[in-house]
Design a protein around this motif. Structure first.
Motif, PDB file in Angstrom:
ATOM      1  N   UNK A  24      43.140  40.520  42.888  1.00 52.41           N
ATOM      2  CA  UNK A  24      44.330  40.223  43.715  1.00 52.41           C
ATOM      3  C   UNK A  24      43.908  40.042  45.172  1.00 52.41           C
TER       4      UNK A  24
ATOM      5  N   UNK B 102      33.647  46.863  43.310  1.00 50.87           N
ATOM      6  CA  UNK B 102      33.928  46.132  42.059  1.00 50.87           C
ATOM      7  C   UNK B 102      33.925  44.655  42.432  1.00 50.87           C
TER       8      UNK B 102
ATOM      9  N   UNK C 168      52.954  45.593  35.003  1.00 47.63           N
ATOM     10  CA  UNK C 168      52.663  44.440  34.116  1.00 47.63           C
ATOM     11  C   UNK C 168      53.189  44.762  32.728  1.00 47.63           C
ATOM     12  N   UNK C 169      54.166  43.978  32.257  1.00 45.47           N
ATOM     13  CA  UNK C 169      54.758  44.271  30.932  1.00 45.47           C
ATOM     14  C   UNK C 169      53.710  44.124  29.830  1.00 45.47           C
TER      15      UNK C 169
ATOM     16  N   UNK D   6      52.432  40.766  28.145  1.00 46.06           N
ATOM     17  CA  UNK D   6      51.453  39.902  28.835  1.00 46.06           C
ATOM     18  C   UNK D   6      50.063  40.189  28.273  1.00 46.06           C
TER      19      UNK D   6
ATOM     20  N   UNK E 233      40.650  43.511  29.526  1.00 43.69           N
ATOM     21  CA  UNK E 233      41.805  43.550  30.444  1.00 43.69           C
ATOM     22  C   UNK E 233      42.168  44.987  30.780  1.00 43.69           C
TER      23      UNK E 233
ATOM     24  N   UNK F  11      36.253  38.478  39.909  1.00 46.82           N
ATOM     25  CA  UNK F  11      35.748  37.514  38.917  1.00 46.82           C
ATOM     26  C   UNK F  11      36.639  36.274  38.827  1.00 46.82           C
ATOM     27  N   UNK F  12      37.833  36.277  39.514  1.00 46.18           N
ATOM     28  CA  UNK F  12      38.748  35.142  39.329  1.00 46.18           C
ATOM     29  C   UNK F  12      39.590  34.995  40.596  1.00 46.18           C
TER      30      UNK F  12
ATOM     31  N   UNK G 206      50.081  37.527  34.950  1.00 44.58           N
ATOM     32  CA  UNK G 206      50.268  38.984  35.046  1.00 44.58           C
ATOM     33  C   UNK G 206      51.455  39.316  35.948  1.00 44.58           C
TER      34      UNK G 206
ATOM     35  N   UNK H  78      36.689  37.216  31.436  1.00 52.12           N
ATOM     36  CA  UNK H  78      37.152  37.862  32.677  1.00 52.12           C
ATOM     37  C   UNK H  78      37.260  36.833  33.801  1.00 52.12           C
ATOM     38  N   UNK H  79      36.193  36.017  33.945  1.00 51.33           N
ATOM     39  CA  UNK H  79      36.245  35.174  35.159  1.00 51.33           C
ATOM     40  C   UNK H  79      36.517  33.716  34.818  1.00 51.33           C
ATOM     41  N   UNK H  80      36.765  33.405  33.573  1.00 54.00           N
ATOM     42  CA  UNK H  80      37.156  32.048  33.162  1.00 54.00           C
ATOM     43  C   UNK H  80      36.186  30.978  33.644  1.00 54.00           C
TER      44      UNK H  80
ATOM     45  N   UNK I 134      42.100  46.707  33.446  1.00 60.31           N
ATOM     46  CA  UNK I 134      42.814  47.003  34.694  1.00 60.31           C
ATOM     47  C   UNK I 134      44.322  46.826  34.507  1.00 60.31           C
ATOM     48  N   UNK I 135      44.657  45.884  33.605  1.00 62.58           N
ATOM     49  CA  UNK I 135      46.111  45.654  33.405  1.00 62.58           C
ATOM     50  C   UNK I 135      46.800  46.921  32.930  1.00 62.58           C
TER      51      UNK I 135
ATOM     52  N   UNK J  74      45.259  37.626  38.181  1.00 61.30           N
ATOM     53  CA  UNK J  74      44.379  38.643  38.783  1.00 61.30           C
ATOM     54  C   UNK J  74      44.426  39.915  37.950  1.00 61.30           C
ATOM     55  N   UNK J  75      43.329  40.200  37.278  1.00 57.32           N
ATOM     56  CA  UNK J  75      43.238  41.433  36.481  1.00 57.32           C
ATOM     57  C   UNK J  75      42.736  42.525  37.432  1.00 57.32           C
ATOM     58  N   UNK J  76      43.619  43.303  37.969  1.00 60.35           N
ATOM     59  CA  UNK J  76      43.161  44.389  38.838  1.00 60.35           C
ATOM     60  C   UNK J  76      43.214  44.042  40.326  1.00 60.35           C
ATOM     61  N   UNK J  77      43.182  45.101  41.146  1.00 62.00           N
ATOM     62  CA  UNK J  77      43.358  44.917  42.603  1.00 62.00           C
ATOM     63  C   UNK J  77      42.251  44.043  43.191  1.00 62.00           C
TER      64      UNK J  77
END
Lengths: 598, 319, 340, 315
Positions: free
Chosen positions: A89, A73, B44-45, B48, B35, A76-77, A167, B83-85, B37-38, A83-86
């Motif tokens: 991170x 995967x 993650x509350x 958010x 989002x 992207x950031x 997050x 996603x990647x801003x 994966x969140x 961090x959306x997802x491992x």
């Protein structure tokens, strides 16, 4: 497993006739994570200081060369708090560092912190209401600025600020931070917090530079240029980043640990699929390390035959499990289905049907033929054996007994061999996300159910749709508009408090909370709610642990949750690579200590 | 001529707008969430996720989102990827060179194979060569690309270990070595794509040449006493190229998007795979931008096809 | 053969392979053309005249066609065994060819000038500039107005007549000794037709070349030919100078052709219905034995179908392939009705 | 100056020129005779027939159930008991290929049919009407050409799947959905082809003659223009079938196609791709099936085009 049994065990560890590893293994059997267990020991003063839980860094080969890592995967950031997802991170963790990280045996390991707070060295308050972190003094940001307590305080505010929408905000709630001096900070908790090592620790604890994010601590947080050109404190500095493709870093010459980092450059490439990632390491050695290989073990074993690399299996908290919907997904009440308040699942209402379903999950075959080493069968994670690790396996695969249970409960075989009783037919929709091992597991369970007169219609939903929180989408797993579903829940948080609230009645997902409620299985149980409330306010940590075990017992006994396999982290690396991996922290948690043999 | 161009461009504007409206409606209704994966991580509350969606305007009504997107688009600000801003135009520009390099090369390869074989086969109709060329062409476009891709990887990367099968955009070598690495890593994706496109093209070139070969002016040319090869090149091929070139121009956009499967297998970070990852992550600005680029490409290449047609065939006058 | 004889086709047989077997389009033809002479080959469509003409420059596709037998002597040298290189030296250099369909005979994507210049550059190796000037010169020769500009125009910018003039210009560009014109005027309407025929004759006078004209219009024959060859079903049935042919046609088929020409010179009263030759051209897959015209000939007798009638000289340079030619000529042969 | 009426005095007394004894041959018989000449096309037609019959009646003869999981016989190569070997769950591949083949072929032909009907309709209307409608239809075609297939696939399947599944059951529901979706994205080429044919044929004399005889517009289209443009349509149709079958396997590649337990050829190929080097039989047989079908369809199309296109005389 009552409270005094726990105290008895802790006493044996203190006296030294039970090893720390044995204690942690027993706790895991009861559904408590390794970090939770070590914290228990730390709080009760039974843990020795910083035990040596990380392999010593003694590189033999010549330093330098390129480290090439492959993710299937793409990240992207590069901001840890967005961090959306491992994957994201891990990518941020290449550049940023927390105060401490979790070693794979569940112990804390200092990174930016001088030492690990504990009751002995006085940094951890005896009543568990405050913890003091002493920072290393010789740390510099990649742009030369000095790393001080102000950066920690800024990260704390940044993560909590609702406008930022970070997050990791969950880790910094209901606590206060105070700066004692330039290199010391103290966290004060309103209530005794056995699990104090959440803020500034692990993936969500990565500290970002105040002098760069200073004026982005608001709604414009996502537009900070540093999001794409990170400046951290880690062993590797930023070179270039193409989102969705490749991330490149180079060695940080003035890293605070001498002798490190080992490699000149690090490249993290994303995209493609898991199997070809495994091939790229195990067969053609184009890459040094491949991340999170959700691949059938049969294939991994054969790839390893080329003996250019090996597969690493690290025990973790994730578990693949099946949920039996407590509410009725087929009755629509003003636009909503599976409405827990007004409906009960016509078939799963009957405990015999649930028990039969549990008996029809051929856990052994799924583990042996599909996940293999990547998924040892675990009837025990969420299930409660009467005493820890007792002999009788509560979950066994037995079609005959399932038929018996159903016959006794009056579910006669109707038209087409499918059992039915007063108008309700045992015909269920079984959904999961698109993923080869999962589709195979579905087929195995479907065949077993057919033999017991239960028909399953299989449905596979694209991951981005299945795990989405888009209100308009009927196929999300939080809506659970199906009879059964299967997925992996990640147990990244060592503290079960937040994890166990998935079964409390006030968290039931419904249209009201736009299906954001955490109780997806729509299961309701007064005793469970009562015990959960108790645990929230329980001061005595050992009593609190016993309460969690009781909760496990209630939810598992109901068979609404059928665990299939636990999902350790599977990765592949070349024979001469010496990575330092941990199940409780990000893959890159000790990237500084990775080295390659000559 | 320019008057004709202007007129064509004016017509293009409503169609681009039409495409963007349909696309936006499609995406707004489509399932999925950037989002995803969140959702699985219980730590993650939920709030958010809620305010993240609100901050990006995901919950506003469709038409509001459309006009916001359109106005920003016209101002040249193509928006940020959810996603990647990263600004979308940077993302696309980042991927364009790889796409042009790999896809462009495969299209050139396809042309270099298809035209000579097509012409040679047509000038010897129903000869052995023609039969073989025809059969190979059929074989070429009967095999799905991901099947041929995998076979090539198995053969060249795994058994023979000659070629790397992971495409890396930034190679660390320099000068000649860089070129050599670049070639080695592009051979397979280019071949897989090139053969697939070349196969369909061979049949088209062959039938185009067959149509021309029996016309009178070819006999006239022969009667002039010029050598057969010159008759073929100057007279037959030159005329047969008119339909072929127009088809090539019309096919170009499909080539850009079409290589999705190949980009997936060989991890080539091209426009096709960008679209796929954006679609699977429901990253609306990126999808809109990429499809917008595709729409412009289609219209641009249609225009190019017409101009080429006019340039190649003097009978066409630009009224 | 005398120095005078440019082209001498001897016993030419050209057959075409089709699904149903070999079609014998040309089945033993002898035609000769002398220097500066205009010979017309006339006959219905499908009698093999165009195939014969095209075979001279080997412009027919082989396969499916093939020259089964016979020789084509060009100034004494036989063309049939020649390989491509030698053929090229003859095409347009020695023998020019004018095609029937002006609309499709020119390549639409090249300028007229370029197409003419192509021939000149091929044979005389002129530079691009010189070749284009020669092309303009040729256009002026064939009376195309304002040639300097028109040389850069494309074929679609010319009318049918003009295009045929361009084709002629192209054929004459290298000053060949013989021009083969395959029904040059059929596709044009009457007024333009006359202009083209005049142009052809004018060119003949000025450049002194020979012309082999293929046509099915007897009017054109009367207008331009010095000697006429009549072909029927792949064979020559009569050959004669133009005057005696029209005055005293010996072969019944030729007589039929001539009788079917509408006559304007007769007074209105003498008009009678145009006569048509009954029956149809025989299949060339397995042509009938003996005289191929027998099935439709009014004077046919059993002997006619016995053996193929030889081409006999019955007058000065006047040949006919009919065993009863003399009887018919003297009026002794009774029209025995149409033979079965 | 003598008139230029052609001297050919043949009185066409009704009997067609080429005499001989051949009976009057109808156009279809003629087409069949020419088709027979194209050896490869005939061979392919036979192969196609075998495939279609095999897939249609195979499951009746080879009665091994398609989803019988038997772990002892995982990834076995071809053997008497399992002529095409087994997959990683020990399921018999021959049974699965026969069952899946029915769907893959049906998807291919149905999608092609949808694409043809829409394509010919749009092409014919644009070709005949010309002017404004033509421009509008062509604009629509360009629009569809530039739309990315994938997002629309996601949306359509998401929007209609549940309603369709409840009406006609899971398998049929998804089948209709996929056929409409693939068909809906392949008609543009056919439309363009038909329109081009119409433009060129409309000017031809025989169409003007038909108009002169008072033929109505539809009659002109159906009787005169369409049969003449049969050649290119057939070729486009064959390419559409090939594209449809390959598209179905790509859909499986993304998990959008049929439910995971329905073994279409595309799905089998996709599942098997990771074991290509260890259990090649698992991927080769479905791959071979797709390849043989598409190849034979293309050759048959080639043969048909020569058969229906008299101009292309075969020497």
């Amino acid at each position: 497993m009552t409270e005094d049994d726990l105290r008895h065990l802790i006493g044996r560890v203190k006296r030294g006739d039970l090893s720390r590893r044995g204690f942690v293994r027993r706790m895991a059997a009861l559904g408590l994570t390794a970090p939770m267990a070590t914290q228990l020991l730390a709080v009760t003063g039974a843990a020795p200081a910083a035990a040596q839980s990380v392999p010593a860094y003694r590189p033999t080969g010549r330093r330098g060369g390129a480290l090439r890592i492959l993710y299937w995967q793409a990240s992207t950031l590069l901001n840890p708090h967005f961090a959306v997802g491992t994957t994201n991170q891990d990518s941020s963790r290449v550049f940023y560092e927390p105060l401490a990280g979790w070693a794979t045996d569940g112990t804390l390991h200092p990174i930016l912190a001088e030492r690990i707070p504990s009751v002995e060295n006085g940094d951890l308050a005896a009543d568990g209401r405050s913890v003091t972190w002493r920072l290393k003094r010789n740390v510099r940001w990649h742009d030369g600025q000095q790393f001080t307590a102000d950066d920690c305080i800024f990260t704390f505010e940044f993560a909590r600020n609702p406008q930022v929408g970070s997050v990791s905000s969950g880790s910094y709630m209901d606590m206060e931070i105070r700066k004692l001096d330039d290199f010391t900070i103290r966290l004060d908790f309103p209530r005794p917090t056995p699990f104090w090592a959440d803020a500034f620790v692990g993936p969500s604890g990565q500290i970002i530079p105040r002098h760069l994010f200073g004026n982005f601590n608001g709604p414009n947080s996502r537009d900070a240029p540093t999001n794409l050109r990170p400046v951290g404190t880690s062993a590797y500095r930023f070179v270039s980043f193409a989102p969705g493709d490749t991330l490149r870093a180079e060695a940080n010459p003035n890293y605070y640990l001498e002798g490190r980092p080992f490699f000149d450059t690090v490249e993290v490439k994303g995209g493609g699929d898991a199997v070809s990632a495994a091939r790229a390491v195990l067969q053609t050695a184009d890459f040094d390390y491949a991340w999170n290989l959700q691949v059938e073990d049969e294939i991994l074993l054969r790839l390893e035959a080329a003996n250019r690399g090996r597969v690493n299996i690290i025990e973790g908290g994730n578990i693949e499990f099946i949920q039996l919907n407590a509410a009725d997904p087929n009755r629509e009440i003003d636009g909503d289905r599976s409405v827990a308040a007004q409906t009960q699942h016509p078939a799963f209402r009957d405990p015999a049907v649930r028990q039969a379903m549990a008996l029809l999950v051929d856990r052994e075959s799924v583990s042996r033929f599909i996940y293999g080493r990547g998924g040892p069968a675990t009837p025990n994670f969420l299930n409660n054996p009467p005493r820890f690790r007792s002999s009788n396996l509560p979950m066994e695969f037995n079609v005959a007994r399932a038929n018996e249970v159903l016959d006794r409960a009056g579910w006669a075989r109707g038209q087409g061999g499918i059992r039915q009783k007063d108008g309700v037919r045992l015909r269920f929709v079984f959904q999961t996300s698109v993923n080869a091992p999962r589709q195979r597991t579905q087929q195995i369970i479907r065949q077993a159910c057919q033999r017991a007169g239960i028909e399953l219609e299989l449905k596979a939903v694209t991951p981005s749709v299945f795990f989405s929180s888009d209100v308009a989408n009927p196929d999300t797993f939080t809506k659970f508009w199906a009879d059964m579903q299967m997925y992996t829940t990640t147990m990244s948080q060592a503290d079960p408090q937040r994890f166990m609230n998935q079964y409390v009645s006030w968290e039931i997902a419904s249209r009201a909370n736009s299906w954001q409620g955490r109780n997806i299985v729509r299961w309701r149980n007064e005793e469970y709610d009562r015990v959960f409330r108790e645990a929230e306010s329980e001061l005595d940590t050992v009593k609190r642990a016993a309460l969690f075990i009781r909760m496990n017992d209630l939810i598992c006994g109901s068979h609404h949750i059928i665990p299939v396999v636990s999902r350790p982290l599977v990765s592949a690396s070349l024979n001469n690579l010496r990575p330092v991996l941990s199940a409780w922290d990000s893959t890159m948690w000790m990237l500084s200590d990775w080295w390659r043999e000559a | 001529m320019t008057q004709y161009l202007i007129r064509r461009l004016l017509i293009a504007i409503p169609s681009i707008l039409g495409i963007s409206v349909i696309l936006f409606a499609v995406l707004a209704l489509a399932p999925g969430d950037p989002f995803e994966e969140l959702a699985t991580n219980p730590a993650i509350p939920p709030e958010v996720r809620q305010n993240l969606r609100a901050s990006l305007g995901l919950d506003d009504p469709i038409h509001v989102r459309y006009f916001a997107w359109l106005t920003s688009m016209l101002r040249g600000d193509w928006g940020f990827s959810f996603v990647s801003r990263i600004p979308v135009d940077d993302l696309i520009l980042q991927r364009l060179p790889t796409t042009i390099a790999v896809i462009g090369a495969s299209q050139v390869l396809a042309i270099c194979i298809a035209i000579p074989i097509g012409v040679f086969a047509a000038t010897r109709p129903y000869s052995i060569f023609d039969q073989i060329a025809n059969t190979l062409a059929f074989v070429g476009f009967s095999l799905p690309t991901f099947f041929t891709g995998l076979l090539l990887i198995l053969l060249f990367s795994i058994h023979l270990d000659w070629l790397p099968f992971v495409y890396r955009t930034q190679l660390d070598s320099t000068g000649w070595q860089w070129w050599w690495d670049q070639v080695r890593q592009s051979i397979m994706p280019v071949t897989v794509l090139g053969l697939f496109q070349g196969a369909a093209l061979v049949r088209f070139v062959r039938s185009a040449v067959l149509d021309v070969i029996r016309l009178d002016y070819v006999t006239t040319a022969r009667a002039k006493g010029i050598p057969e090869s010159a008759v073929t090149l100057r007279h037959i091929v030159r005329n047969a190229m008119i339909p072929v070139v127009t088809l090539l121009a019309l096919q170009m956009p499909a080539v850009f998007g079409g290589a999705i499967v190949t980009e997936q297998i060989f991890r080539v970070p091209g426009i096709g795979s960008l679209l796929i990852s954006a679609v699977l992550a429901n990253d609306t600005p990126v999808i809109m931008a990429v499809t917008f680029v595709f729409a412009c490409l289609v219209i641009l290449f249609n225009l190019i096809a017409d101009i080429l047609y006019g340039w190649l065939d003097p009978r066409i006058s630009y009224r | 053969m005398t120095e005078q004889r440019l082209l001498d086709i001897q016993g030419l047989k050209v057959h075409f392979r089709t699904d149903d077997g070999w079609v014998r389009a040309v089945d033993g033809v002898d035609i000769g053309v002398d220097r500066g002479e205009t010979v017309c080959v006339v006959g219905e469509s499908g009698c093999g005249k165009t195939v014969t003409a095209k075979s001279v420059l080997k412009l027919i596709d082989m396969p499916p066609g093939k020259i089964a037998a016979g020789k084509i002597l060009w100034q004494g040298r036989d063309i049939v065994p020649m390989r491509a290189a030698e053929m090229r030296a003859i095409r347009s250099k020695e023998i020019g060819f004018i095609f029937q369909e002006p609309m499709t005979s020119l390549n639409p994507v090249y300028t007229v000038g370029y197409q003419i210049a192509e021939t000149v550059r091929q044979h005389e190796g002129l530079s691009k500039r010189a070749a284009t000037d020669r092309a303009a010169e040729m256009l002026r020769l064939v009376n195309i107005p304002n040639p300097a500009k028109r040389v850069h125009d494309y074929p679609h910018q010319f009318s049918g007549g003009m295009r045929q003039r361009v084709v002629i210009a192209m054929a004459l560009a290298c000053n060949p000794k013989l021009i083969i014109a395959d029904e040059p005027t059929t596709a044009l309407d009457v007024t333009i037709q006359a202009g083209i025929l005049d142009l052809l004759n004018e060119m003949k006078e000025r450049l002194g070349m020979a012309v082999l004209l293929i046509t099915h219009a007897m009017g054109v024959v009367a207008e331009t030919a010095q000697r006429v060859v009549v072909m029927y079903a792949g064979q020559v049935v009569e050959e004669a100078p133009v005057a005696p042919l029209f005055a005293r046609p010996l072969h019944p088929y030729t007589q039929g052709l001539i009788r079917s020409i509408p006559r304007l010179d007769l007074a209105a009263t003498e008009h009678k219905r145009l006569e048509a030759i009954p029956g149809a051209v025989p299949s060339l897959l397995d042509p009938p034995r003996g005289c191929r015209f027998a099935a439709r000939c009014r004077y046919a007798i059993p002997e006619c179908t016995a053996a193929p009638p030889p081409l006999r000289e019955l007058g000065a340079g006047h040949f006919a392939a009919c065993i009863r030619a003399e009887e018919i000529a003297e009026g002794r042969a009774q029209p025995a009705g149409v033979a079965a | 100056m003598a008139g230029s009426t052609p001297a050919s005095a043949t009185a066409s007394a009704g009997v067609p020129a080429s005499g001989g004894d051949r009976p009057r041959v109808g156009p279809w018989l003629e087409a069949w005779r020419r088709f027979r000449k194209h050896r490869l096309a005939v061979v392919s037609a036979v192969i196609l027939a075998i495939l279609v019959l095999g897939v249609a009646f195979g499951p009746l003869i080879w009665t091994v159930p398609i989803d019988e999981i038997d772990f002892s016989k995982r990834l076995d190569g071809p053997s008497w008991e399992h002529p095409m070997g087994t997959d990683d769950l020990g399921q018999d591949l021959l049974a699965r290929i026969l069952y899946g083949g029915r769907i893959s072929l049906a998807v291919g032909f149905a999608a092609m049919f949808v694409a043809l009907v829409v394509g010919v309709l749009v092409g014919a209307v644009a070709g005949m009407a010309g002017g404004k409608t033509d421009a509008a239809l062509m604009w629509l075609t360009d629009l569809f050409l530039s739309l990315p297939q994938l997002p629309l696939l996601l949306l359509i399947i998401y929007l209609f799947r549940d309603s369709l599944v409840s009406v006609v059951g899971p398998e049929m529901g998804v089948f209709i959905l996929i056929v409409v979706v693939i068909g809906g994205f392949n008609w543009m080429q056919v439309a363009r082809l038909v329109r081009a044919q119409f433009f060129s044929l409309r000017e031809k004399e025989f169409v003007e003659a038909a108009r002169a005889l008072g033929a109505s517009k539809t009659r002109m289209v159906l009787v005169h223009i369409l049969p003449n443009s049969l050649g290119p349509i057939i070729v486009a149709a064959t390419i559409d079938i090939a594209a449809a079958i390959i598209a179905e396997s790509t859909l499986s590649f993304l998990g959008l196609g049929f439910p995971p337990d329905i073994p279409t050829w595309g799905r089998l190929l996709f599942d098997a791709k990771d074991n290509l080097d260890f259990a090649p039989h698992w991927a080769l047989f479905p791959g071979l099936m797709i390849f043989l079908t598409v190849l034979s369809i293309n050759f048959v199309g080639d043969g048909l085009r020569d058969a229906f296109d008299p101009r292309r005389v075969k020497s």
